[in-house]
Scaffold this motif. Structure first.
Motif, PDB file in Angstrom:
ATOM      1  N   LEU A  32       0.865  -1.196   0.064  1.00 36.33           N
ATOM      2  CA  LEU A  32       0.070  -0.066  -0.037  1.00 36.33           C
ATOM      3  C   LEU A  32       0.939   1.263  -0.097  1.00 36.33           C
ATOM      4  O   LEU A  32       0.439   2.232  -0.707  1.00 36.33           O
ATOM      5  CB  LEU A  32      -0.991  -0.073   1.329  1.00 36.33           C
ATOM      6  N   LYS A  33       1.969   1.150   0.707  1.00 38.31           N
ATOM      7  CA  LYS A  33       2.792   2.330   0.675  1.00 38.31           C
ATOM      8  C   LYS A  33       3.608   2.564  -0.648  1.00 38.31           C
ATOM      9  O   LYS A  33       3.556   3.855  -0.925  1.00 38.31           O
ATOM     10  CB  LYS A  33       3.923   2.080   1.887  1.00 38.31           C
ATOM     11  N   LYS A  34       3.858   1.718  -1.266  1.00 40.02           N
ATOM     12  CA  LYS A  34       4.480   1.791  -2.653  1.00 40.02           C
ATOM     13  C   LYS A  34       3.362   2.227  -3.537  1.00 40.02           C
ATOM     14  O   LYS A  34       3.662   3.193  -4.293  1.00 40.02           O
ATOM     15  CB  LYS A  34       4.886   0.272  -3.013  1.00 40.02           C
ATOM     16  N   LEU A  35       2.114   1.699  -3.491  1.00 36.99           N
ATOM     17  CA  LEU A  35       1.041   2.469  -4.365  1.00 36.99           C
ATOM     18  C   LEU A  35       0.821   3.831  -4.067  1.00 36.99           C
ATOM     19  O   LEU A  35       0.698   4.684  -4.897  1.00 36.99           O
ATOM     20  CB  LEU A  35      -0.185   1.644  -3.989  1.00 36.99           C
ATOM     21  N   ILE A  36       0.868   4.365  -2.754  1.00 36.91           N
ATOM     22  CA  ILE A  36       0.602   5.537  -2.121  1.00 36.91           C
ATOM     23  C   ILE A  36       2.031   6.332  -2.751  1.00 36.91           C
ATOM     24  O   ILE A  36       1.606   7.634  -3.439  1.00 36.91           O
ATOM     25  CB  ILE A  36       0.458   5.909  -0.820  1.00 36.91           C
ATOM     26  N   GLN A  89       1.792   9.589  -5.754  1.00 31.42           N
ATOM     27  CA  GLN A  89       2.289  10.615  -5.259  1.00 31.42           C
ATOM     28  C   GLN A  89       3.171  11.445  -6.469  1.00 31.42           C
ATOM     29  O   GLN A  89       3.546  12.451  -6.783  1.00 31.42           O
ATOM     30  CB  GLN A  89       2.951  10.917  -4.046  1.00 31.42           C
ATOM     31  N   SER A  90       4.160  10.349  -6.710  1.00 34.36           N
ATOM     32  CA  SER A  90       5.496  10.661  -7.464  1.00 34.36           C
ATOM     33  C   SER A  90       4.977  10.900  -9.197  1.00 34.36           C
ATOM     34  O   SER A  90       5.613  11.479 -10.002  1.00 34.36           O
ATOM     35  CB  SER A  90       6.376   9.617  -8.059  1.00 34.36           C
ATOM     36  N   SER A  91       3.668  10.368  -9.381  1.00 41.32           N
ATOM     37  CA  SER A  91       3.119  10.410 -10.872  1.00 41.32           C
ATOM     38  C   SER A  91       2.467  11.828 -10.967  1.00 41.32           C
ATOM     39  O   SER A  91       2.177  12.089 -12.152  1.00 41.32           O
ATOM     40  CB  SER A  91       2.311   8.951 -11.095  1.00 41.32           C
ATOM     41  N   ARG A  92       2.149  12.622 -10.097  1.00 42.02           N
ATOM     42  CA  ARG A  92       1.518  13.657 -10.302  1.00 42.02           C
ATOM     43  C   ARG A  92       2.336  14.867 -10.982  1.00 42.02           C
ATOM     44  O   ARG A  92       3.677  14.958 -10.497  1.00 42.02           O
ATOM     45  CB  ARG A  92       0.997  14.265  -8.766  1.00 42.02           C
TER      46      ARG A  92
END
Length: 312
Positions: free
Chosen positions: A301-305, A309-312
């Protein structure tokens, strides 16, 4: 053929749950909130397991199937219940009623089989870790999944056809919020004592026998855990097993109270309460139990978050 013609293509009326309850609108609203949270939690858990290669292990594949079964069950029941309530239309067609019976039984039985196989997976992982990858291979894992769905579907098909072949009394009002076997049996105009015995026999096979195997397996697991010399490994094993035991209680207890209790068809209110717990609350608690107490899922879940955030 005459009896079948009397039953086929005739609508039923679902009376809903607890019709004398004054704050029914508030209850339905709460159920919809729980349904939304359950849908979100199980969907997220499935996506995390399937998209994170680090947890592509048999245990998590089986867990994703458990979440998929929960989604199937709650999505087949709650939206129809809410639509009937807010529209004021309580009717359900013969075909839709049969579909609800079939899918609810299929998923319930498949979950019992799957949870038993998940227990076997944990038994091998803890008691025979060196041979785990050989015994629980990817092929075996897929066979476990197929066995669960197939066993649930075949057993459910027999009960669905047999339940709906009975002559139904008029008015065809089912004292429940969805078409459930015991609720339909309350409006049958025939002696169903023989069939009730068949339901008990089936319940022993899909509930009591698996539960006995689960308890035996966990007795062996706990003995193996107590002999571990590594505190970290012991704590991890106990955490995983305690999560699984919580899920076992959530799934098996309501089912045993409904289908293994003598004269269960004559207590619709109690059955409604137990099934409301099983179809609404249990699908919500399952992802919470596994995600909040599992480091691998929390890490995924942390990886997904972080990725979002990095893709924004």
């Amino acid at each position: 053929m005459g009896r079948w013609n009397e039953t086929e293509f005739t609508d039923f009326t679902l009376l809903g749950f607890f019709p004398e309850f004054r704050h029914i609108t508030a209850m339905v609203s709460i159920i919809l909130l729980i349904f939304t949270a359950s849908f979100t939690g199980n969907t997220l858990l499935i996506l995390l397991i399937w998209f994170d290669s680090g947890i592509h292990t048999p245990m998590y594949v089986l867990l994703s199937q458990l979440s998929l079964m929960d989604l199937t069950l709650t999505c087949r029941i709650v939206p129809k219940m809410a639509a009937n309530f807010f529209s004021g239309c309580q009717s359900i067609s013969f075909l839709a009623c049969g579909t609800q019976i079939f899918f609810s039984l299929t998923v319930a039985i498949a979950e019992c089989i799957l949870i038993t196989l998940m227990c076997f997976d944990r038994y091998v992982a803890i008691c025979n870790p060196l041979r785990y990858s050989v015994i629980i291979s990817s092929r075996v894992c897929l066979q476990m999944v197929a066995m669960s769905w197939a066993g649930g579907a075949l057993t459910s098909l027999g009960h669905t056809v047999f339940t709906l072949h009975f002559h139904i009394c008029s008015p065809r009002k089912i004292p429940h919020f969805f078409c459930e076997v015991m609720a339909v049996l309350t409006i049958v105009c025939e002696d169903i004592s023989a069939y009730e015995k068949a339901v008990v026999v089936t319940s022993v096979l899909v509930l009591l026998l698996p539960l006995s195997l689960i308890l035996l397996s966990y007795a062996l697991i706990f003995l193996a855990v107590l002999r571990m010399n590594f505190p970290e490994g012991r704590d991890k094993a106990l955490a995983t097993c305690s999560s699984h035991l919580c899920v076992v209680g959530l799934y098996f207890d309501p089912g045993m109270c409904i289908y293994m209790r003598p004269g269960a068809a004559k207590t619709p209110k109690l059955n409604q309460g137990l099934l409301l717990f099983g179809t609404v609350l249990t699908p919500l608690l399952n992802p919470l139990v596994y995600s909040l107490r599992n480091k691998e899922v929390l890490s995924a879940l942390k990886k997904l978050i972080d990725w979002c955030q990095s893709s924004r």
